[in-house]
Design a protein around this motif. Sequence first.
Motif, short mmCIF file in Angstrom:
data_model
loop_
_atom_site.label_atom_id
_atom_site.label_comp_id
_atom_site.label_asym_id
_atom_site.label_seq_id
_atom_site.Cartn_x
_atom_site.Cartn_y
_atom_site.Cartn_z
N GLU A 1 0.79 -1.04 -0.10
CA GLU A 1 -0.07 0.28 -0.16
C GLU A 1 0.92 1.30 0.05
N ASN A 2 2.24 1.13 -0.19
CA ASN A 2 2.91 2.16 0.12
C ASN A 2 3.33 3.15 -1.11
N GLY A 3 3.20 2.53 -2.29
CA GLY A 3 3.41 3.31 -3.28
C GLY A 3 4.55 2.45 -4.16
N PHE A 4 5.19 3.11 -4.98
CA PHE A 4 6.31 2.43 -6.16
C PHE A 4 7.15 3.39 -6.70
N GLU A 5 8.26 3.02 -6.99
CA GLU A 5 9.23 3.85 -7.72
C GLU A 5 8.95 3.53 -9.07
N ILE A 6 9.20 4.51 -10.01
CA ILE A 6 9.18 4.24 -11.50
C ILE A 6 10.04 5.27 -12.30
N SER A 7 10.80 4.36 -13.33
CA SER A 7 11.62 5.20 -14.24
C SER A 7 11.04 5.78 -15.33
#
Length: 90
Positions: A22-28
Amino acid sequence: MIIWVKLFGYLKKFTKKKIEGENGFEISLPEDSTIGNLLDQLAISPKQLIVVINPGEDEKVLALNGEESWRSFKIKEKDKIFIYPFYDGG
């Protein structure tokens, strides 16, 4: 460049990105990317969204309601972006 994204409400179900937890994600994204590029990569329709960039810091809030003026808003390295639907809470 790398940014951090958190989706709320039903948006988690409609993105191509596999989301764990539930804490989000990194994206390039490529340098000089915009909010429009981000939504395109996530395959999220830009209708009826609220986008908060860097919440609690140098915060910017965009209400996306079908107009195109927001598409060119530039994203910077390490931005934190929260994306909310107008409806269905989060």
